[in-house]
Design an enzyme around this catalytic site. Structure first.
Site, PDB file in Angstrom:
ATOM      1  N   GLU A 341       0.832  -1.204   0.000  1.00 23.16           N
ATOM      2  CA  GLU A 341       0.000   0.000   0.000  1.00 23.16           C
ATOM      3  C   GLU A 341       0.864   1.252   0.000  1.00 23.16           C
ATOM      4  OE1 GLU A 341      -4.027  -1.354   2.429  1.00 23.16           O
ATOM      5  OE2 GLU A 341      -2.457  -0.297   3.517  1.00 23.16           O
ATOM      6  N   CYS A 342       0.590   2.181  -0.880  1.00 22.80           N
ATOM      7  CA  CYS A 342       1.178   3.513  -0.914  1.00 22.80           C
ATOM      8  C   CYS A 342       2.704   3.460  -0.819  1.00 22.80           C
ATOM      9  CB  CYS A 342       0.558   4.402   0.160  1.00 22.80           C
ATOM     10  SG  CYS A 342       0.731   6.169  -0.206  1.00 22.80           S
ATOM     11  N   GLY A 343       3.291   3.765   0.338  1.00 25.72           N
ATOM     12  CA  GLY A 343       4.735   3.745   0.453  1.00 25.72           C
ATOM     13  C   GLY A 343       5.332   2.383   0.136  1.00 25.72           C
ATOM     14  N   SER A 453      -0.885  -0.734  -4.661  1.00 27.34           N
ATOM     15  CA  SER A 453      -1.869   0.332  -4.849  1.00 27.34           C
ATOM     16  C   SER A 453      -1.520   1.498  -3.949  1.00 27.34           C
ATOM     17  CB  SER A 453      -3.270  -0.182  -4.515  1.00 27.34           C
ATOM     18  OG  SER A 453      -4.196   0.878  -4.404  1.00 27.34           O
TER      19      SER A 453
END
Length: 480
Positions: A341-343, A453
Protein backbone atom coordinates in the site's frame (compact mmCIF):
# COMPACT_ATOMS: atom_id res chain seq x y z
CA UNK A 1 -17.21 -8.07 25.33
CA UNK A 2 -20.48 -7.98 27.18
CA UNK A 3 -23.34 -10.24 26.18
CA UNK A 4 -25.91 -8.79 23.81
CA UNK A 5 -28.13 -6.32 25.60
CA UNK A 6 -25.79 -5.92 28.57
CA UNK A 7 -24.74 -2.36 29.44
CA UNK A 8 -21.25 -1.63 30.73
CA UNK A 9 -19.95 1.45 32.51
CA UNK A 10 -16.99 2.80 30.57
CA UNK A 11 -15.88 6.39 31.25
CA UNK A 12 -15.12 8.03 27.91
CA UNK A 13 -14.92 11.37 26.20
CA UNK A 14 -14.28 12.67 22.71
CA UNK A 15 -11.75 15.46 22.20
CA UNK A 16 -13.10 17.41 19.22
CA UNK A 17 -12.04 20.62 17.49
CA UNK A 18 -13.75 23.51 15.77
CA UNK A 19 -11.36 22.88 12.86
CA UNK A 20 -8.10 21.17 12.00
CA UNK A 21 -5.31 22.88 13.89
CA UNK A 22 -7.47 23.83 16.88
CA UNK A 23 -5.17 21.84 19.18
CA UNK A 24 -7.12 18.66 19.79
CA UNK A 25 -4.05 16.39 19.41
CA UNK A 26 -2.17 18.37 22.03
CA UNK A 27 -5.14 18.28 24.41
CA UNK A 28 -5.75 14.56 23.88
CA UNK A 29 -2.07 13.71 24.34
CA UNK A 30 -1.69 15.90 27.42
CA UNK A 31 -4.88 14.60 29.04
CA UNK A 32 -4.04 10.96 28.30
CA UNK A 33 -0.57 11.36 29.82
CA UNK A 34 -1.96 13.15 32.90
CA UNK A 35 -4.54 10.41 33.47
CA UNK A 36 -1.88 7.74 33.02
CA UNK A 37 0.36 9.54 35.52
CA UNK A 38 -2.49 9.26 38.03
CA UNK A 39 -2.31 5.49 37.70
CA UNK A 40 -5.34 5.09 35.42
CA UNK A 41 -5.38 2.67 32.50
CA UNK A 42 -6.14 4.84 29.48
CA UNK A 43 -7.49 3.49 26.19
CA UNK A 44 -6.85 5.83 23.26
CA UNK A 45 -8.52 6.14 19.87
CA UNK A 46 -8.26 8.38 16.81
CA UNK A 47 -11.20 9.22 14.58
CA UNK A 48 -10.58 9.16 10.84
CA UNK A 49 -7.94 7.56 8.61
CA UNK A 50 -4.93 9.20 10.31
CA UNK A 51 -1.78 7.11 10.90
CA UNK A 52 0.31 9.79 12.63
CA UNK A 53 -1.74 11.14 15.54
CA UNK A 54 -2.24 7.58 16.85
CA UNK A 55 1.51 7.28 17.46
CA UNK A 56 1.35 10.30 19.79
CA UNK A 57 -1.67 9.00 21.64
CA UNK A 58 -0.04 5.58 22.00
CA UNK A 59 3.12 7.12 23.46
CA UNK A 60 1.08 9.26 25.85
CA UNK A 61 -1.10 6.43 27.12
CA UNK A 62 1.37 3.56 26.90
CA UNK A 63 -1.23 1.59 24.95
CA UNK A 64 -2.02 0.81 21.33
CA UNK A 65 -4.16 3.45 19.65
CA UNK A 66 -7.00 2.26 17.42
CA UNK A 67 -8.58 4.13 14.51
CA UNK A 68 -12.34 4.66 14.44
CA UNK A 69 -13.55 5.74 11.01
CA UNK A 70 -17.26 5.94 10.40
CA UNK A 71 -17.09 5.93 6.60
CA UNK A 72 -14.53 3.15 6.18
CA UNK A 73 -15.64 0.92 9.05
CA UNK A 74 -19.34 1.47 9.67
CA UNK A 75 -21.20 1.65 12.97
CA UNK A 76 -20.92 -1.98 14.02
CA UNK A 77 -17.18 -2.27 13.46
CA UNK A 78 -16.56 1.07 15.20
CA UNK A 79 -18.48 -0.01 18.28
CA UNK A 80 -16.89 -3.46 18.28
CA UNK A 81 -13.36 -2.08 17.91
CA UNK A 82 -13.99 0.42 20.69
CA UNK A 83 -15.47 -2.16 23.07
CA UNK A 84 -12.66 -4.62 22.40
CA UNK A 85 -9.80 -2.13 22.74
CA UNK A 86 -11.27 -0.32 25.77
CA UNK A 87 -11.98 -3.51 27.72
CA UNK A 88 -10.26 -3.29 31.09
CA UNK A 89 -9.45 0.43 30.79
CA UNK A 90 -10.41 2.98 33.44
CA UNK A 91 -11.12 5.72 30.91
CA UNK A 92 -11.11 6.13 27.13
CA UNK A 93 -9.87 9.24 25.32
CA UNK A 94 -11.00 9.55 21.70
CA UNK A 95 -9.40 12.23 19.53
CA UNK A 96 -11.60 13.56 16.74
CA UNK A 97 -10.79 14.41 13.13
CA UNK A 98 -10.90 17.87 11.51
CA UNK A 99 -13.77 19.96 12.89
CA UNK A 100 -16.47 18.35 15.03
CA UNK A 101 -18.99 18.07 12.20
CA UNK A 102 -16.57 17.65 9.26
CA UNK A 103 -16.35 14.30 7.51
CA UNK A 104 -16.86 12.58 4.20
CA UNK A 105 -19.63 14.94 3.13
CA UNK A 106 -20.38 18.65 3.63
CA UNK A 107 -24.09 17.88 3.97
CA UNK A 108 -24.14 14.93 6.39
CA UNK A 109 -22.39 13.69 9.52
CA UNK A 110 -20.95 10.64 7.71
CA UNK A 111 -17.32 10.08 8.64
CA UNK A 112 -17.31 12.88 11.23
CA UNK A 113 -16.27 13.09 14.86
CA UNK A 114 -19.89 13.87 15.74
CA UNK A 115 -21.01 10.60 14.17
CA UNK A 116 -18.48 8.59 16.20
CA UNK A 117 -19.44 10.41 19.42
CA UNK A 118 -23.10 9.58 18.87
CA UNK A 119 -22.38 5.94 18.03
CA UNK A 120 -20.34 5.62 21.21
CA UNK A 121 -22.79 7.74 23.26
CA UNK A 122 -19.80 9.76 24.43
CA UNK A 123 -19.71 13.35 25.73
CA UNK A 124 -17.64 15.81 23.71
CA UNK A 125 -14.96 18.21 24.89
CA UNK A 126 -14.60 20.97 22.30
CA UNK A 127 -11.16 22.47 21.61
CA UNK A 128 -11.25 26.07 20.41
CA UNK A 129 -8.37 28.21 19.16
CA UNK A 130 -9.18 31.15 21.40
CA UNK A 131 -6.25 33.37 20.50
CA UNK A 132 -7.48 36.96 20.25
CA UNK A 133 -11.00 35.92 21.28
CA UNK A 134 -13.35 36.68 24.17
CA UNK A 135 -17.15 36.76 23.87
CA UNK A 136 -17.04 35.16 20.43
CA UNK A 137 -16.13 31.93 22.22
CA UNK A 138 -19.68 31.76 23.58
CA UNK A 139 -21.13 32.16 20.09
CA UNK A 140 -18.96 29.36 18.70
CA UNK A 141 -19.75 26.98 21.54
CA UNK A 142 -23.45 27.86 21.43
CA UNK A 143 -23.52 27.04 17.72
CA UNK A 144 -21.90 23.65 18.26
CA UNK A 145 -24.25 22.84 21.16
CA UNK A 146 -27.36 23.72 19.17
CA UNK A 147 -26.32 22.34 15.77
CA UNK A 148 -27.11 18.73 16.71
CA UNK A 149 -29.30 18.35 19.82
CA UNK A 150 -28.58 14.61 20.00
CA UNK A 151 -24.87 15.29 20.47
CA UNK A 152 -23.75 16.31 23.96
CA UNK A 153 -21.02 18.94 24.06
CA UNK A 154 -20.10 18.81 27.74
CA UNK A 155 -16.81 20.69 28.00
CA UNK A 156 -14.57 23.28 26.37
CA UNK A 157 -10.79 23.68 26.29
CA UNK A 158 -9.36 26.96 25.00
CA UNK A 159 -6.03 26.79 23.21
CA UNK A 160 -3.48 29.52 22.52
CA UNK A 161 -4.73 31.65 25.38
CA UNK A 162 -2.82 34.72 26.52
CA UNK A 163 -2.73 33.73 30.19
CA UNK A 164 -4.94 33.27 33.23
CA UNK A 165 -6.57 36.66 32.79
CA UNK A 166 -7.58 35.77 29.23
CA UNK A 167 -8.97 32.42 30.40
CA UNK A 168 -11.05 34.22 33.04
CA UNK A 169 -12.56 36.46 30.35
CA UNK A 170 -13.43 33.41 28.27
CA UNK A 171 -15.03 31.76 31.30
CA UNK A 172 -17.16 34.82 31.97
CA UNK A 173 -18.33 34.81 28.35
CA UNK A 174 -19.50 31.20 28.69
CA UNK A 175 -21.18 31.86 32.04
CA UNK A 176 -23.07 34.85 30.70
CA UNK A 177 -24.37 32.78 27.80
CA UNK A 178 -25.61 30.15 30.29
CA UNK A 179 -24.33 27.28 28.16
CA UNK A 180 -24.51 23.73 29.56
CA UNK A 181 -20.77 23.16 29.22
CA UNK A 182 -17.84 23.16 31.63
CA UNK A 183 -14.75 25.25 30.91
CA UNK A 184 -11.96 22.74 31.46
CA UNK A 185 -9.06 25.15 31.17
CA UNK A 186 -6.77 26.21 28.38
CA UNK A 187 -3.22 26.00 27.07
CA UNK A 188 -0.96 28.93 26.26
CA UNK A 189 1.40 28.61 23.30
CA UNK A 190 4.39 26.47 24.27
CA UNK A 191 6.66 26.57 21.22
CA UNK A 192 9.38 24.56 22.96
CA UNK A 193 6.94 21.64 23.37
CA UNK A 194 5.48 21.76 19.85
CA UNK A 195 5.51 18.45 18.02
CA UNK A 196 7.70 18.44 14.86
CA UNK A 197 6.02 18.25 11.45
CA UNK A 198 6.81 17.09 7.92
CA UNK A 199 4.97 17.14 4.58
CA UNK A 200 2.35 14.55 5.59
CA UNK A 201 1.59 16.29 8.89
CA UNK A 202 3.12 15.45 12.25
CA UNK A 203 6.25 13.33 12.38
CA UNK A 204 5.76 9.83 13.76
CA UNK A 205 6.17 9.84 17.53
CA UNK A 206 8.99 7.30 17.77
CA UNK A 207 11.59 7.51 20.51
CA UNK A 208 14.20 8.92 18.15
CA UNK A 209 12.01 11.79 16.99
CA UNK A 210 10.38 12.88 20.27
CA UNK A 211 11.86 12.50 23.72
CA UNK A 212 9.84 10.97 26.51
CA UNK A 213 10.39 14.20 28.44
CA UNK A 214 8.14 16.00 25.96
CA UNK A 215 5.21 13.74 26.78
CA UNK A 216 5.90 14.07 30.50
CA UNK A 217 5.96 17.84 30.10
CA UNK A 218 2.59 17.87 28.36
CA UNK A 219 1.15 15.70 31.14
CA UNK A 220 2.43 18.21 33.67
CA UNK A 221 0.96 21.03 31.58
CA UNK A 222 -2.41 19.30 31.71
CA UNK A 223 -2.31 19.14 35.50
CA UNK A 224 -1.34 22.81 35.63
CA UNK A 225 -3.59 24.27 32.93
CA UNK A 226 -6.56 21.89 32.60
CA UNK A 227 -9.22 20.75 35.02
CA UNK A 228 -8.26 17.07 34.85
CA UNK A 229 -10.74 16.20 37.62
CA UNK A 230 -13.45 17.97 35.63
CA UNK A 231 -12.53 16.00 32.52
CA UNK A 232 -12.91 12.79 34.51
CA UNK A 233 -16.33 13.95 35.69
CA UNK A 234 -17.31 14.49 32.06
CA UNK A 235 -15.96 11.05 31.06
CA UNK A 236 -17.77 9.35 33.92
CA UNK A 237 -21.03 11.06 32.98
CA UNK A 238 -21.25 8.85 29.88
CA UNK A 239 -24.14 6.44 30.13
CA UNK A 240 -23.35 2.72 30.22
CA UNK A 241 -22.63 1.59 26.67
CA UNK A 242 -24.98 -1.18 25.67
CA UNK A 243 -23.88 -4.00 23.41
CA UNK A 244 -26.95 -4.34 21.24
CA UNK A 245 -25.66 -7.41 19.42
CA UNK A 246 -24.94 -5.51 16.19
CA UNK A 247 -21.45 -4.52 17.34
CA UNK A 248 -20.13 -8.07 17.22
CA UNK A 249 -17.65 -8.51 14.36
CA UNK A 250 -15.22 -10.90 16.00
CA UNK A 251 -13.85 -13.61 13.78
CA UNK A 252 -14.05 -17.29 14.78
CA UNK A 253 -11.35 -18.32 17.27
CA UNK A 254 -8.08 -18.86 15.46
CA UNK A 255 -7.11 -22.46 14.89
CA UNK A 256 -3.65 -23.73 14.05
CA UNK A 257 -1.31 -21.17 12.43
CA UNK A 258 -1.90 -21.11 8.69
CA UNK A 259 0.92 -18.94 7.40
CA UNK A 260 3.66 -16.43 8.23
CA UNK A 261 3.42 -12.91 6.83
CA UNK A 262 6.38 -10.56 6.84
CA UNK A 263 5.34 -7.09 8.02
CA UNK A 264 7.57 -4.20 6.89
CA UNK A 265 8.11 -2.17 10.05
CA UNK A 266 10.70 0.56 10.40
CA UNK A 267 11.11 4.31 9.90
CA UNK A 268 10.13 3.98 6.23
CA UNK A 269 7.11 1.67 6.64
CA UNK A 270 4.77 1.77 9.61
CA UNK A 271 1.33 2.92 8.46
CA UNK A 272 -1.01 0.08 9.44
CA UNK A 273 -4.50 0.00 10.89
CA UNK A 274 -4.34 -2.11 14.03
CA UNK A 275 -7.71 -3.62 13.14
CA UNK A 276 -6.27 -4.96 9.85
CA UNK A 277 -3.41 -6.63 11.71
CA UNK A 278 -5.82 -8.11 14.24
CA UNK A 279 -7.86 -9.65 11.46
CA UNK A 280 -4.80 -11.29 9.95
CA UNK A 281 -3.78 -12.74 13.32
CA UNK A 282 -7.27 -14.04 14.08
CA UNK A 283 -7.35 -15.73 10.67
CA UNK A 284 -4.25 -17.72 11.58
CA UNK A 285 -1.44 -15.53 10.24
CA UNK A 286 1.73 -15.06 12.27
CA UNK A 287 3.02 -11.53 11.63
CA UNK A 288 6.81 -11.27 11.48
CA UNK A 289 8.19 -7.70 11.52
CA UNK A 290 11.25 -6.91 9.40
CA UNK A 291 13.09 -3.78 8.29
CA UNK A 292 13.63 -3.06 4.59
CA UNK A 293 16.11 -0.40 5.72
CA UNK A 294 18.28 -2.39 8.12
CA UNK A 295 17.81 -6.14 7.60
CA UNK A 296 20.00 -8.02 5.16
CA UNK A 297 17.46 -10.75 4.42
CA UNK A 298 13.79 -11.55 4.70
CA UNK A 299 12.60 -13.71 7.58
CA UNK A 300 11.16 -17.10 6.73
CA UNK A 301 7.68 -16.04 5.58
CA UNK A 302 5.03 -17.07 3.07
CA UNK A 303 3.78 -13.57 2.14
CA UNK A 304 4.68 -9.91 2.59
CA UNK A 305 2.57 -6.94 3.71
CA UNK A 306 4.28 -3.64 2.89
CA UNK A 307 2.38 -0.74 4.45
CA UNK A 308 2.69 2.97 3.89
CA UNK A 309 5.09 5.39 5.50
CA UNK A 310 7.96 7.56 4.35
CA UNK A 311 10.08 5.65 1.81
CA UNK A 312 10.94 8.95 0.12
CA UNK A 313 12.53 10.20 3.35
CA UNK A 314 14.66 7.05 3.54
CA UNK A 315 15.11 6.42 -0.17
CA UNK A 316 18.91 6.44 -0.06
CA UNK A 317 19.02 3.86 2.76
CA UNK A 318 16.45 1.65 1.03
CA UNK A 319 18.43 1.83 -2.22
CA UNK A 320 21.71 1.03 -0.45
CA UNK A 321 20.22 -2.16 1.03
CA UNK A 322 20.67 -4.15 -2.16
CA UNK A 323 20.43 -7.46 -0.32
CA UNK A 324 16.91 -6.71 0.90
CA UNK A 325 15.77 -5.42 -2.48
CA UNK A 326 17.04 -8.64 -4.07
CA UNK A 327 15.33 -10.74 -1.38
CA UNK A 328 11.95 -9.09 -1.99
CA UNK A 329 12.36 -9.58 -5.74
CA UNK A 330 13.22 -13.25 -5.21
CA UNK A 331 10.19 -13.68 -2.96
CA UNK A 332 8.00 -12.37 -5.78
CA UNK A 333 9.75 -14.52 -8.40
CA UNK A 334 9.01 -17.59 -6.29
CA UNK A 335 5.30 -16.86 -6.64
CA UNK A 336 4.78 -15.84 -3.03
CA UNK A 337 2.19 -13.11 -2.30
CA UNK A 338 3.11 -9.48 -1.77
CA UNK A 339 0.48 -6.88 -0.87
CA UNK A 340 1.73 -3.28 -0.85
CA UNK A 341 0.00 0.00 0.00
CA UNK A 342 1.18 3.51 -0.91
CA UNK A 343 4.74 3.74 0.45
CA UNK A 344 5.12 -0.02 0.20
CA UNK A 345 3.95 0.15 -3.40
CA UNK A 346 6.51 2.88 -4.11
CA UNK A 347 9.21 0.56 -2.76
CA UNK A 348 8.21 -2.12 -5.29
CA UNK A 349 8.62 0.29 -8.20
CA UNK A 350 11.77 0.71 -10.28
CA UNK A 351 12.77 3.80 -8.36
CA UNK A 352 11.77 6.76 -6.23
CA UNK A 353 12.58 10.23 -7.49
CA UNK A 354 12.76 12.54 -4.49
CA UNK A 355 11.92 16.23 -4.36
CA UNK A 356 15.55 17.21 -4.97
CA UNK A 357 15.48 15.39 -8.33
CA UNK A 358 17.64 12.46 -7.24
CA UNK A 359 16.59 8.99 -8.36
CA UNK A 360 16.98 6.04 -5.99
CA UNK A 361 16.60 2.46 -7.32
CA UNK A 362 14.04 0.30 -5.53
CA UNK A 363 12.94 -3.35 -5.88
CA UNK A 364 11.90 -3.05 -9.54
CA UNK A 365 8.86 -5.31 -9.62
CA UNK A 366 6.95 -2.53 -11.38
CA UNK A 367 8.76 -0.73 -14.25
CA UNK A 368 7.71 2.74 -13.12
CA UNK A 369 9.15 5.48 -10.95
CA UNK A 370 7.31 7.06 -8.03
CA UNK A 371 8.01 10.78 -8.42
CA UNK A 372 7.59 13.13 -5.47
CA UNK A 373 5.82 16.47 -5.97
CA UNK A 374 5.60 19.58 -3.80
CA UNK A 375 1.84 19.36 -3.49
CA UNK A 376 -0.74 16.67 -2.81
CA UNK A 377 -1.45 14.36 -5.75
CA UNK A 378 -4.45 12.64 -4.17
CA UNK A 379 -6.45 13.03 -0.97
CA UNK A 380 -9.68 11.51 0.25
CA UNK A 381 -11.86 8.47 0.68
CA UNK A 382 -12.27 5.89 -2.09
CA UNK A 383 -14.34 2.78 -2.61
CA UNK A 384 -12.54 -0.06 -4.40
CA UNK A 385 -14.00 -2.77 -6.60
CA UNK A 386 -11.55 -5.44 -7.75
CA UNK A 387 -11.68 -6.05 -11.49
CA UNK A 388 -10.07 -9.49 -11.61
CA UNK A 389 -9.14 -12.28 -9.21
CA UNK A 390 -6.20 -11.27 -7.03
CA UNK A 391 -4.37 -12.28 -3.87
CA UNK A 392 -7.21 -10.53 -2.00
CA UNK A 393 -9.90 -12.76 -3.48
CA UNK A 394 -12.25 -12.95 -6.46
CA UNK A 395 -13.21 -10.16 -8.83
CA UNK A 396 -15.99 -7.92 -7.60
CA UNK A 397 -14.75 -7.49 -4.03
CA UNK A 398 -15.66 -4.08 -2.66
CA UNK A 399 -13.91 -2.35 0.21
CA UNK A 400 -13.17 1.16 1.38
CA UNK A 401 -9.97 3.07 1.91
CA UNK A 402 -8.22 6.41 1.80
CA UNK A 403 -5.56 8.15 -0.29
CA UNK A 404 -3.06 10.73 0.93
CA UNK A 405 0.02 11.04 -1.25
CA UNK A 406 2.53 13.45 -2.71
CA UNK A 407 3.87 11.10 -5.38
CA UNK A 408 2.63 9.89 -8.75
CA UNK A 409 3.76 7.17 -11.16
CA UNK A 410 5.77 7.70 -14.32
CA UNK A 411 6.21 4.90 -16.85
CA UNK A 412 3.73 2.30 -15.60
CA UNK A 413 2.65 0.04 -18.52
CA UNK A 414 -1.11 -0.14 -19.01
CA UNK A 415 -1.14 -3.94 -18.74
CA UNK A 416 0.10 -3.73 -15.12
CA UNK A 417 -2.80 -1.52 -14.03
CA UNK A 418 -6.55 -1.71 -13.70
CA UNK A 419 -6.76 -4.19 -10.84
CA UNK A 420 -9.02 -1.72 -9.03
CA UNK A 421 -11.91 0.46 -10.04
CA UNK A 422 -11.96 3.40 -7.66
CA UNK A 423 -14.99 5.47 -6.90
CA UNK A 424 -13.78 8.76 -5.46
CA UNK A 425 -15.95 9.78 -2.52
CA UNK A 426 -15.34 13.48 -3.05
CA UNK A 427 -16.80 14.40 -6.43
CA UNK A 428 -18.03 10.86 -7.11
CA UNK A 429 -15.49 10.34 -9.92
CA UNK A 430 -14.29 6.95 -11.15
CA UNK A 431 -10.66 5.99 -11.78
CA UNK A 432 -8.67 2.90 -12.72
CA UNK A 433 -5.98 1.98 -10.17
CA UNK A 434 -4.24 -1.00 -8.59
CA UNK A 435 -1.27 -2.75 -10.21
CA UNK A 436 -0.33 -6.44 -10.43
CA UNK A 437 2.66 -8.47 -11.52
CA UNK A 438 4.36 -11.77 -10.80
CA UNK A 439 4.28 -15.34 -12.05
CA UNK A 440 1.37 -16.42 -9.87
CA UNK A 441 1.32 -18.82 -6.99
CA UNK A 442 2.47 -21.91 -8.84
CA UNK A 443 -0.89 -23.70 -8.59
CA UNK A 444 -1.98 -22.91 -12.11
CA UNK A 445 -4.57 -20.29 -11.18
CA UNK A 446 -2.82 -17.60 -13.24
CA UNK A 447 -3.40 -14.94 -10.58
CA UNK A 448 -0.51 -12.45 -10.24
CA UNK A 449 1.07 -12.80 -6.82
CA UNK A 450 2.03 -9.13 -6.39
CA UNK A 451 -0.56 -6.39 -5.83
CA UNK A 452 0.31 -2.75 -5.26
CA UNK A 453 -1.87 0.33 -4.85
CA UNK A 454 -1.84 3.84 -3.47
CA UNK A 455 -4.99 3.03 -1.47
CA UNK A 456 -4.74 2.55 2.30
CA UNK A 457 -7.53 0.01 2.81
CA UNK A 458 -9.50 -0.64 5.99
CA UNK A 459 -10.66 -4.24 5.95
CA UNK A 460 -13.53 -3.70 8.38
CA UNK A 461 -15.37 -2.51 5.28
CA UNK A 462 -15.14 -6.06 3.90
CA UNK A 463 -13.60 -8.80 6.10
CA UNK A 464 -13.39 -11.08 3.04
CA UNK A 465 -10.32 -9.12 1.92
CA UNK A 466 -8.25 -10.18 4.93
CA UNK A 467 -9.50 -13.74 4.51
CA UNK A 468 -8.47 -13.72 0.86
CA UNK A 469 -4.96 -12.49 1.60
CA UNK A 470 -4.38 -15.02 4.40
CA UNK A 471 -5.68 -17.80 2.13
CA UNK A 472 -3.23 -16.74 -0.61
CA UNK A 473 -0.34 -16.77 1.86
CA UNK A 474 -1.47 -20.14 3.25
CA UNK A 475 -1.45 -21.61 -0.27
CA UNK A 476 2.11 -20.35 -0.68
CA UNK A 477 3.05 -22.13 2.56
CA UNK A 478 1.92 -25.47 1.13
CA UNK A 479 4.35 -27.12 -1.32
CA UNK A 480 2.65 -27.62 -4.70
Amino acid sequence: MAAAGEARALPRLVIAGTASGAGKTTVAVALARALRARGLRVAVFKCGPDYLDPTYLARAAGATCHNLDGWMMGRDAVRATFARAAAGADVAVIEGVMGLFDGASPTSEQGSTAEIAKWLEAPVVLCVDAGGMARTLAAIVDGCVRFDPVLRVAGVVCNRIGGRGHLQLLGKALEAARLPVALLGGFPVRAELAFPERHLGLRTADDGAIAEDTFAAWGAQAEQCLDVDGALVVARSAAPLADDGRAMDALPPAGAPRCRIGLAMDAAFHFYYEDNLRRLRELGATLVPFSPIADGALPAVDGLYLGGGYPEAHAAALADNRAMRAAVAAHAAAGRPIYAECGGFMYLCAGIRTADGARHPMVGLFPADAVMADRLQALGYVEVETQAPSILGPAGLRFRGHQFRYSSLQGMPAERGGAYRLRIRRGDGVESEGHTTGPGGGDGDGIPNVLGSYVHAHWASNPLVAEGFVAACARAATPP
